[in-house]
Design a protein around this motif. Structure first.
Motif, PDB file in Angstrom:
ATOM      1  N   ALA A 143      69.927   8.165 128.372  1.00  0.00           N
ATOM      2  CA  ALA A 143      70.216   6.825 127.866  1.00  0.00           C
ATOM      3  C   ALA A 143      71.077   6.065 128.868  1.00  0.00           C
ATOM      4  O   ALA A 143      71.684   6.646 129.767  1.00  0.00           O
ATOM      5  CB  ALA A 143      70.932   6.916 126.525  1.00  0.00           C
ATOM      6  N   ALA A 144      71.134   4.750 128.688  1.00  0.00           N
ATOM      7  CA  ALA A 144      71.934   3.906 129.577  1.00  0.00           C
ATOM      8  C   ALA A 144      72.769   2.941 128.764  1.00  0.00           C
ATOM      9  O   ALA A 144      72.456   2.631 127.611  1.00  0.00           O
ATOM     10  CB  ALA A 144      71.028   3.126 130.529  1.00  0.00           C
ATOM     11  N   ALA A 145      73.833   2.483 129.350  1.00  0.00           N
ATOM     12  CA  ALA A 145      74.612   1.376 128.801  1.00  0.00           C
ATOM     13  C   ALA A 145      74.271   0.158 129.641  1.00  0.00           C
ATOM     14  O   ALA A 145      74.514   0.137 130.846  1.00  0.00           O
ATOM     15  CB  ALA A 145      76.098   1.685 128.869  1.00  0.00           C
ATOM     16  N   THR A 146      73.674  -0.851 129.024  1.00  0.00           N
ATOM     17  CA  THR A 146      73.070  -1.960 129.756  1.00  0.00           C
ATOM     18  C   THR A 146      73.641  -3.290 129.301  1.00  0.00           C
ATOM     19  O   THR A 146      73.791  -3.535 128.104  1.00  0.00           O
ATOM     20  CB  THR A 146      71.541  -1.964 129.540  1.00  0.00           C
ATOM     21  OG1 THR A 146      71.002  -0.710 129.946  1.00  0.00           O
ATOM     22  CG2 THR A 146      70.878  -3.078 130.336  1.00  0.00           C
ATOM     23  N   ILE A 147      73.946  -4.148 130.255  1.00  0.00           N
ATOM     24  CA  ILE A 147      74.310  -5.533 129.965  1.00  0.00           C
ATOM     25  C   ILE A 147      73.024  -6.348 129.974  1.00  0.00           C
ATOM     26  O   ILE A 147      72.328  -6.422 130.987  1.00  0.00           O
ATOM     27  CB  ILE A 147      75.304  -6.076 130.994  1.00  0.00           C
ATOM     28  CG1 ILE A 147      76.596  -5.246 130.971  1.00  0.00           C
ATOM     29  CG2 ILE A 147      75.612  -7.552 130.720  1.00  0.00           C
ATOM     30  CD1 ILE A 147      77.586  -5.630 132.053  1.00  0.00           C
ATOM     31  N   VAL A 148      72.701  -6.952 128.853  1.00  0.00           N
ATOM     32  CA  VAL A 148      71.422  -7.645 128.701  1.00  0.00           C
ATOM     33  C   VAL A 148      71.540  -9.100 129.124  1.00  0.00           C
ATOM     34  O   VAL A 148      72.394  -9.846 128.635  1.00  0.00           O
ATOM     35  CB  VAL A 148      70.932  -7.567 127.246  1.00  0.00           C
ATOM     36  CG1 VAL A 148      69.619  -8.317 127.082  1.00  0.00           C
ATOM     37  CG2 VAL A 148      70.757  -6.109 126.827  1.00  0.00           C
ATOM     38  N   THR A 149      70.675  -9.489 130.053  1.00  0.00           N
ATOM     39  CA  THR A 149      70.513 -10.884 130.456  1.00  0.00           C
ATOM     40  C   THR A 149      69.032 -11.231 130.351  1.00  0.00           C
ATOM     41  O   THR A 149      68.200 -10.367 130.036  1.00  0.00           O
ATOM     42  CB  THR A 149      70.992 -11.109 131.899  1.00  0.00           C
ATOM     43  OG1 THR A 149      70.075 -10.461 132.805  1.00  0.00           O
ATOM     44  CG2 THR A 149      72.394 -10.552 132.107  1.00  0.00           C
ATOM     45  N   ALA A 150      68.685 -12.466 130.661  1.00  0.00           N
ATOM     46  CA  ALA A 150      67.292 -12.892 130.577  1.00  0.00           C
ATOM     47  C   ALA A 150      66.406 -12.116 131.544  1.00  0.00           C
ATOM     48  O   ALA A 150      65.189 -11.994 131.328  1.00  0.00           O
ATOM     49  CB  ALA A 150      67.192 -14.388 130.859  1.00  0.00           C
ATOM     50  N   ASP A 151      66.980 -11.572 132.613  1.00  0.00           N
ATOM     51  CA  ASP A 151      66.184 -10.878 133.628  1.00  0.00           C
ATOM     52  C   ASP A 151      66.259  -9.352 133.534  1.00  0.00           C
ATOM     53  O   ASP A 151      65.652  -8.656 134.357  1.00  0.00           O
ATOM     54  CB  ASP A 151      66.654 -11.302 135.029  1.00  0.00           C
ATOM     55  CG  ASP A 151      66.486 -12.793 135.268  1.00  0.00           C
ATOM     56  OD1 ASP A 151      65.476 -13.350 134.790  1.00  0.00           O
ATOM     57  OD2 ASP A 151      67.364 -13.394 135.919  1.00  0.00           O
ATOM     58  N   THR A 152      66.974  -8.834 132.543  1.00  0.00           N
ATOM     59  CA  THR A 152      67.241  -7.397 132.510  1.00  0.00           C
ATOM     60  C   THR A 152      65.981  -6.550 132.547  1.00  0.00           C
ATOM     61  O   THR A 152      65.867  -5.629 133.337  1.00  0.00           O
ATOM     62  CB  THR A 152      68.056  -7.043 131.253  1.00  0.00           C
ATOM     63  OG1 THR A 152      69.269  -7.775 131.256  1.00  0.00           O
ATOM     64  CG2 THR A 152      68.372  -5.557 131.218  1.00  0.00           C
TER      65      THR A 152
END
Length: 238
Positions: A143-152
């Protein structure tokens, strides 16, 4: 196989008894921050039902995270205590896989080429996430910890449908704008969907035996990984 399943990774608190992967009894509550009060009651009620049916537990399955730090600790402490008390093994089950399993069970018509992306809300625009096929095969190693943006997830969404689910997906609906971005509502980790997964893990020998339970810790996933790097890894695994 008789399993007691415990899930406390989000605001939902649940516990269930499954026999050969089939749910016999379920206790669930969607009230936030009630795990410490509710879980002991749920467990006591479920164990009483087992005694009335003259059944004995073979193992305790625990939704191991990622998720809420406090919730995971409550679930872990309860599960470990039960394992010690009954002299039975612990079966850690990945929480994101539990979410993906619920999504597939409730939505059998998902596109066959879609990827499942279960998400757990972290904070702000951060989520814990993983990727699975609709057959629940992992696409990446962890699993990952992800910062979500429009381009993620732009590269993935340009290639195939991606089904986002879990409470982390709710806040991404207005950010991930693509015809291939599909969102499922009311999907969350629940003990109702842990039994089959835990049975499979037991068959593979992926349990924590009594001698090692003291050293077991939930999967908190505190370290954050760069989204760009994760997408590159994901592309290589497709």
């Amino acid at each position: 196989m008789v399993l007691l399943n415990i899930e406390t990774s989000t605001t939902v608190c649940s516990a269930s008894i499954t026999v050969d992967g089939v749910v016999q009894t379920l206790r669930i509550d969607h009230t936030s921050n009630s795990h410490a009060r509710l879980l002991p009651v749920f467990v006591q009620e479920l164990l009483e039902e087992l005694r009335n049916r003259n059944q004995k537990l073979d193992a305790v399955a625990l939704s191991q995270g990622p998720g809420s730090y406090t919730g995971l600790r409550i679930g872990s402490a309860t599960a470990k205590g039960l394992c010690y008390g009954f002299g039975i093994p612990l079966v850690p089950v990945d929480t994101l896989l539990v979410i993906a399993h619920m999504a597939v069970q409730q939505n059998p018509g998902l596109p066959h080429n879609a990827l499942l992306c279960p998400m757990i809300d972290a904070r702000r625009m951060e989520v814990y996430n993983a990727f699975y096929t609709t057959g629940l095969q992992p696409v990446t190693d962890s699993a990952a910890a992800t910062i979500v943006t429009a381009d993620t997830f732009a590269d993935l969404l340009s290639q195939r449908p991606v089904v986002f689910c879990g409470n982390g997906a709710d806040k991404c609906k207005t950010v991930l704008v693509s015809p291939n971005a599909l969102f499922l509502d009311n999907i969350y980790p629940s003990a109702e969907y842990m039994g089959q997964l835990a049975e499979s893990l037991c068959q593979q020998g992926k349990t924590v035996q009594l001698t090692d339970i003291a050293y077991y810790n939930p999967f908190y996933l505190k370290e954050f990984q760069a989204t760009v790097s994760r997408n590159k890894v994901l592309q290589n695994n497709l």
